[in-house]
Write an enzyme that holds these catalytic residues in place. Structure first.
Site, mmCIF file in Angstrom:
data_model
loop_
_atom_site.group_PDB
_atom_site.id
_atom_site.type_symbol
_atom_site.label_atom_id
_atom_site.label_comp_id
_atom_site.label_asym_id
_atom_site.label_seq_id
_atom_site.Cartn_x
_atom_site.Cartn_y
_atom_site.Cartn_z
ATOM 1 N NE ARG A 85 -2.451 1.067 3.568
ATOM 2 C CZ ARG A 85 -3.107 0.834 4.697
ATOM 3 N NH1 ARG A 85 -4.384 0.470 4.676
ATOM 4 N NH2 ARG A 85 -2.521 0.950 5.859
ATOM 5 C CE LYS A 187 -2.300 4.647 7.187
ATOM 6 N NZ LYS A 187 -3.710 4.744 7.558
ATOM 7 C CD GLU A 223 -11.612 6.436 5.059
ATOM 8 O OE1 GLU A 223 -11.411 5.941 6.196
ATOM 9 O OE2 GLU A 223 -10.817 6.332 4.128
HETATM 10 C C1 PLP Z 1 -4.847 4.043 7.828
HETATM 11 C C2 PLP Z 1 -6.257 4.437 7.580
HETATM 12 C C3 PLP Z 1 -7.334 3.543 7.764
HETATM 13 C C4 PLP Z 1 -7.165 2.168 8.348
HETATM 14 O O1 PLP Z 1 -6.366 1.317 7.575
HETATM 15 P P1 PLP Z 1 -5.753 0.009 8.250
HETATM 16 O O2 PLP Z 1 -4.920 -0.566 7.174
HETATM 17 O O3 PLP Z 1 -6.876 -0.873 8.630
HETATM 18 O O4 PLP Z 1 -4.968 0.467 9.421
HETATM 19 C C5 PLP Z 1 -8.602 3.978 7.438
HETATM 20 N N1 PLP Z 1 -8.840 5.229 6.989
HETATM 21 C C6 PLP Z 1 -7.824 6.119 6.813
HETATM 22 C C7 PLP Z 1 -8.152 7.480 6.315
HETATM 23 C C8 PLP Z 1 -6.510 5.752 7.103
HETATM 24 O O5 PLP Z 1 -5.526 6.662 6.959
#
Ligand code: PLP
Length: 344
Positions: A85, A187, A223
């Site tokens: 990722r 991310k 989200e």
């Molecule tokens: C990191 C993140 C998540 C959760 O992702 P995981 O891989 O389950 O830790 C969800 N939403 C956002 C905006 C994130 O930055």
């Protein structure tokens, strides 16, 4: 800042905060390749005032945890997914890839070097790992950097709900965290910058965080702050939003799998804020939040209560117990989900 000592910590009372541990891993990208990375002691970085990341936002990050097992060993959960990722995120910001082997080796080195800070089994606390990298080339014109610093640091964090799972309330925001066609699926630090004002408004209203709706129609759930949303329908479906502007959560992909063990049908689909009656339970999911039951969502003054504002639903409880049992090594999960970290 003084370095933390293991004796500084009361593991069962830890929050989610930064502590300056003895070691972090760093590697440097220059002239088209990464340096031989390694552990460093200084938590401060020396970077140009004109570094790309400060001005034009080339920064990507990850988050994963190391879990102390009952036998004293340490697991990390699906680090290969984080390694993939971070490169998908990097593509969106025109950054070079981090080799997956380098990423996985760095995770192991940081955990091993700071192993006295992996909290004891049974406290619910974990060692949080923060991989990230960013453009360091000094510039004032807008273009991708050609030099980058990659780092993974670690910090011990407490159980999200030290007293056991507790539902919390959320409120929709009229702001967006990401645009349609923007960086929502990457991310990147910038998505969090834009979430600070709506997050603050939600907190001041007494809610645990903001619910972001889709940026085009403002109708479908995207989200919950920095976590993905799930709902369990009255007819036995584990549903989570499908959208190009949400972050593909590894916890979500894991729960889509595990939900089948409890007879639920996993579905990624559109979830309207006006169609919450179909759910008997709802929650937030992510590495930090694990699974956090959602008691209610308030949208334009109308409050929708899911299972209960004080009690946790049966599927949410089962999914939480199963996921954390896999992560801490109490139960066997699907092949390859937990990776043992050699400590010697
Ligand atoms: C990191 C993140 C998540 C959760 O992702 P995981 O891989 O389950 O830790 C969800 N939403 C956002 C905006 C994130 O930055």
């Amino acid at each position: 800042m003084a370095k933390a000592q293991p004796s500084d910590f009361d593991w069962s009372k830890l929050g989610f905060g930064y502590h300056d541990l003895p070691y972090r891993y760093r590697a440097y990208y220059k002239d088209g390749k990464w340096s031989q990375g390694g552990l460093e002691e200084d938590s401060y970085l020396q970077v140009s005032e004109a570094a790309q990341a400060f001005h034009y936002g080339q920064e990507v990050f990850e988050g994963l945890k190391a879990y102390r097992r009952k036998d004293g060993g340490v697991n990390v959960f699906r680090p290969d997914m984080n390694a993939k990722r971070i490169n998908t995120s990097a593509d969106r910001l025109k950054m070079p890839h981090v080799p997956e082997e380098m990423f996985l080796d760095a995770v192991k080195q940081v955990v091993k070097a700071n192993q006295d800070f992996v909290p004891p089994y049974g406290t619910g606390a974990t060692l949080y790992l923060r991989p990230f990298y960013f453009g360091t080339t000094p510039m004032v014109g807008v273009h991708p950097a050609d030099a980058y610093t990659f780092e993974i640091f670690a910090t011990p964090v407490g159980a999200y709900y030290p007293g056991g799972l507790t539902p919390t309330s959320y409120v929709t925001s009229d702001y967006d965290r990401a645009a349609h066609g923007g960086t929502g699926a990457a991310k990147v630090a910038g998505n969090y910058g834009s979430s600070l004002l709506p997050g603050d408004i939600a907190h001041k209203g007494g809610y645990s965080d903001a619910v972001y709706l889709d940026p085009r129609l403002h109708e479908n759930i995207e989200e919950l702050g920095g976590a993905n949303f799930f709902g369990i329908t009255k007819d036995g479906r584990f549903q989570t939003p499908k959208s190009p502007s949400i972050l593909p959560s590894i916890t979500k992909f894991s729960l889509l799998e595990l939900s089948k063990e409890f007879g639920l049908i996993p579905e990624q689909t559109t979830i309207s804020i006006y169609d919450l009656d179909k759910f008997s339970e709802a929650g937030a999911m992510g590495t930090a939040a694990v699974i956090s039951p959602v008691g209610s969502i308030t949208h334009h003054g109308h409050k929708h209560v899911f299972y209960s504002e004080t009690e946790v639903g049966p599927y949410t409880t089962k999914l939480y117990n199963r996921l954390t049992a896999i992560q801490f090594g109490d139960e066997k999960g699907p092949d390859g989900w937990v990776v043992d970290v050699p400590l010697k």
